[in-house]
Structure formats: structure tokens, C-alpha cells
Enzyme design. Structure first.
Site, PDB file in Angstrom:
ATOM      1  N   GLU A  86       0.877  -1.173   0.000  1.00 22.13           N
ATOM      2  CA  GLU A  86       0.000   0.000   0.000  1.00 22.13           C
ATOM      3  C   GLU A  86       0.916   1.224   0.000  1.00 22.13           C
ATOM      4  O   GLU A  86       1.560   1.525   0.991  1.00 22.13           O
ATOM      5  CB  GLU A  86      -0.892  -0.013   1.252  1.00 22.13           C
ATOM      6  N   ARG A 121       1.093  10.039   0.985  1.00 18.61           N
ATOM      7  CA  ARG A 121       1.676  10.993   1.934  1.00 18.61           C
ATOM      8  C   ARG A 121       2.950  11.590   1.386  1.00 18.61           C
ATOM      9  O   ARG A 121       3.469  12.564   1.903  1.00 18.61           O
ATOM     10  CB  ARG A 121       1.983  10.297   3.253  1.00 18.61           C
ATOM     11  N   THR A 154      -3.841   6.348   1.774  1.00 17.27           N
ATOM     12  CA  THR A 154      -4.072   7.771   2.063  1.00 17.27           C
ATOM     13  C   THR A 154      -4.659   8.474   0.836  1.00 17.27           C
ATOM     14  O   THR A 154      -4.243   9.567   0.456  1.00 17.27           O
ATOM     15  CB  THR A 154      -2.779   8.482   2.554  1.00 17.27           C
ATOM     16  N   LYS A 206     -11.145  -1.177   5.945  1.00 17.46           N
ATOM     17  CA  LYS A 206      -9.940  -0.932   6.730  1.00 17.46           C
ATOM     18  C   LYS A 206     -10.441  -0.498   8.106  1.00 17.46           C
ATOM     19  O   LYS A 206     -11.391   0.285   8.202  1.00 17.46           O
ATOM     20  CB  LYS A 206      -9.138   0.197   6.084  1.00 17.46           C
TER      21      LYS A 206
HETATM   22  C1  3PG Z   1      -1.937   3.946   7.903  1.00 17.19           C
HETATM   23  O1  3PG Z   1      -1.917   4.909   7.170  1.00 17.19           O
HETATM   24  O2  3PG Z   1      -2.565   2.938   7.601  1.00 17.19           O
HETATM   25  C2  3PG Z   1      -1.248   4.030   9.210  1.00 17.19           C
HETATM   26  O3  3PG Z   1      -0.585   5.220   9.381  1.00 17.19           O
HETATM   27  C3  3PG Z   1      -0.345   2.904   9.507  1.00 17.19           C
HETATM   28  O4  3PG Z   1      -0.257   2.857  10.863  1.00 17.19           O
HETATM   29  P1  3PG Z   1       1.078   2.361  11.564  1.00 17.19           P
HETATM   30  O5  3PG Z   1       2.143   3.314  11.121  1.00 17.19           O
HETATM   31  O6  3PG Z   1       0.792   2.439  13.039  1.00 17.19           O
HETATM   32  O7  3PG Z   1       1.332   0.963  11.088  1.00 17.19           O
END
Ligand code: 3PG
Length: 214
Positions: free
Chosen positions: A42, A46, A70, A130
Site C-alpha cells: 500500500e 503521503r 491515504t 480498513k
Molecule cells: C496507515 O496509514 O494505515 C497508518 O498510518 C499505519 O499505521 P502504523 O504506522 O501504526 O502501522
């Protein structure tokens, strides 16, 4: 679950990745994930160039399940599709984006954590959500409680998952797969520590396998 969701579920984990230098890192990172038994990624929007990263990974590993994370706008959905991305993950439930993905025929995993979210997701005909941010929203206990009124959903918990609590989540039949950035931390990507990433993937796959076998 559709075919893609079944494949994601069979792998059991989904690395959440932020790539600041896709040209340099996307290729070797995709090799590292595949070598660790995790041919799924994924790539979050960002960082600019998420679409470029998806393209590079898919050129190298056409069967890899590479998608976008995101995703906040329909323009980002368009960029994902143009790059060949196979799925879209959104942090929250945005009905416009879910419907847009359905129109375009790309699987969407929207972030849901409340009965209101689940209810809206039910009306949209979704099957896999999710669950984000998982640990901060009540973790597995909340996921199980949500399954009472909504037994039709499988979820992909993400947020606060690591090698320490992965087994607990993976053992539950409500879980499709667990997402996390812990498999591809920024520090290891910047250092080009691909073998360490492969090892984190290997351990994750092993933990999921053992948890499901119990
Ligand atoms: C996401 O965008 O799915 C999360 O920021 C991932 O969370 P984590 O960094 O705690 O794994």
C-alpha cells in the site's frame, strides 16, 4: 471477498509504505517484499510520487498487489488507476470516493471504526473495510464487538500493529489481513536495508500462519 481481497487475505499482511525517493527505492523495495513472501504494497499518497512508485513496482512484479493508501480525492483514484494500481485505501469512509471506485471497478478499502461507518459501508455493498486506526480505536475488542451487528464484514486493521500484537489480530476470523508501516520503516528504507525488510516480512507471514493454524 472478491479475488483481490482473497489474495490479500491469503498473504495476511499489507505493508503501508511512504516513499520519498520512488525512483531509487521502489524497485529494490518491491524485490524485498516479494522475497519475504509479501507481494503486496500500500503506497501512500503521503509523499508525492506514489503513482510513480506503484508503476515501478508493477513493471518489476506485474503480479504484485500494489495499490494506493491515504487516498483523499477522486484525482488520487485516477492517478492510482493510471499507474496500474489494483486497490485504493482511504483513511475514512468517503462515500464519493467509494462510489467513484465502484464506478471505475477498483477495490476500495475505506477506513471505518464506528457503527455509523459500518452502516454506511453496508449500504454501499462493501465487504472488506480498513479498521483505522486500529489500536487507538479499541483494537480487536472493538472489532469483535462491531461484528455482532455487522457479521458480514471482514476488516483490515491498521494503526499500531507490529510483530508484538500481530498474532492476536491474525487469529480472529474477522480479520482479512493486518496493515502496518512496521514492515517498511522509514529508517530501513533510507538505509537501503532491504534484507531487514525481507526478514520483517518473513516473520510477519510466519506469525499469521501460526496464528491461523491454532
Ligand atoms: C496507515 O496509514 O494505515 C497508518 O498510518 C499505519 O499505521 P502504523 O504506522 O501504526 O502501522
Amino acid at each position: 471477498m472478491n479475488e483481490l481481497q482473497q489474495k490479500v487475505s491469503a498473504i495476511g499482511v499489507v505493508p503501508v509504505i511512504k516513499l520519498t525517493n520512488p525512483t531509487r527505492d521502489a524497485g529494490p523495495l518491491s524485490d524485498a517484499l516479494c522475497a519475504g513472501g509479501v507481494p503486496v504494497a500500500e503506497i501512500t499518497f503521503r509523499a508525492a510520487g506514489a503513482d510513480e512508485a506503484m508503476k515501478i513496482m508493477l513493471e518489476r512484479h506485474p503480479d504484485m498487489l500494489v495499490g494506493a493508501g491515504t487516498v483523499l480525492t477522486t484525482e488520487m483514484v485516477d492517478k492510482t488507476i493510471a499507474a496500474g494500481g489494483k486497490f485504493v485505501v482511504t483513511p475514512g469512509l468517503d462515500i464519493e470516493i467509494v462510489k467513484y471506485c465502484q464506478e471505475k471497478g477498483i477495490t476500495c478499502f475505506p477506513g471505518c471504526t464506528t457503527p455509523t461507518d459500518y452502516h454506511a459501508a453496508y449500504k454501499l455493498g462493501l465487504e472488506v473495510l480498513k479498521f483505522f486506526p486500529a489500536e487507538q480505536s479499541g483494537g480487536l475488542a472493538k472489532i469483535k464487538a462491531m461484528s455482532a451487528p455487522f457479521p458480514m464484514f471482514k476488516v483490515m486493521p491498521t494503526g499500531g500493529i507490529s510483530l508484538k500484537n500481530l498474532a492476536e489480530y491474525a487469529a480472529s476470523p474477522v480479520i482479512c489481513a493486518c496493515g502496518g508501516s512496521y514492515m517498511c520503516p522509514d529508517k530501513l528504507i533510507q538505509a537501503g536495508a532491504w534484507e531487514e525488510i525481507t526478514e520483517l516480512c518473513r516473520q510477519s507471514v510466519e506469525i499469521v500462519k501460526e496464528a491461523r493454524a491454532k
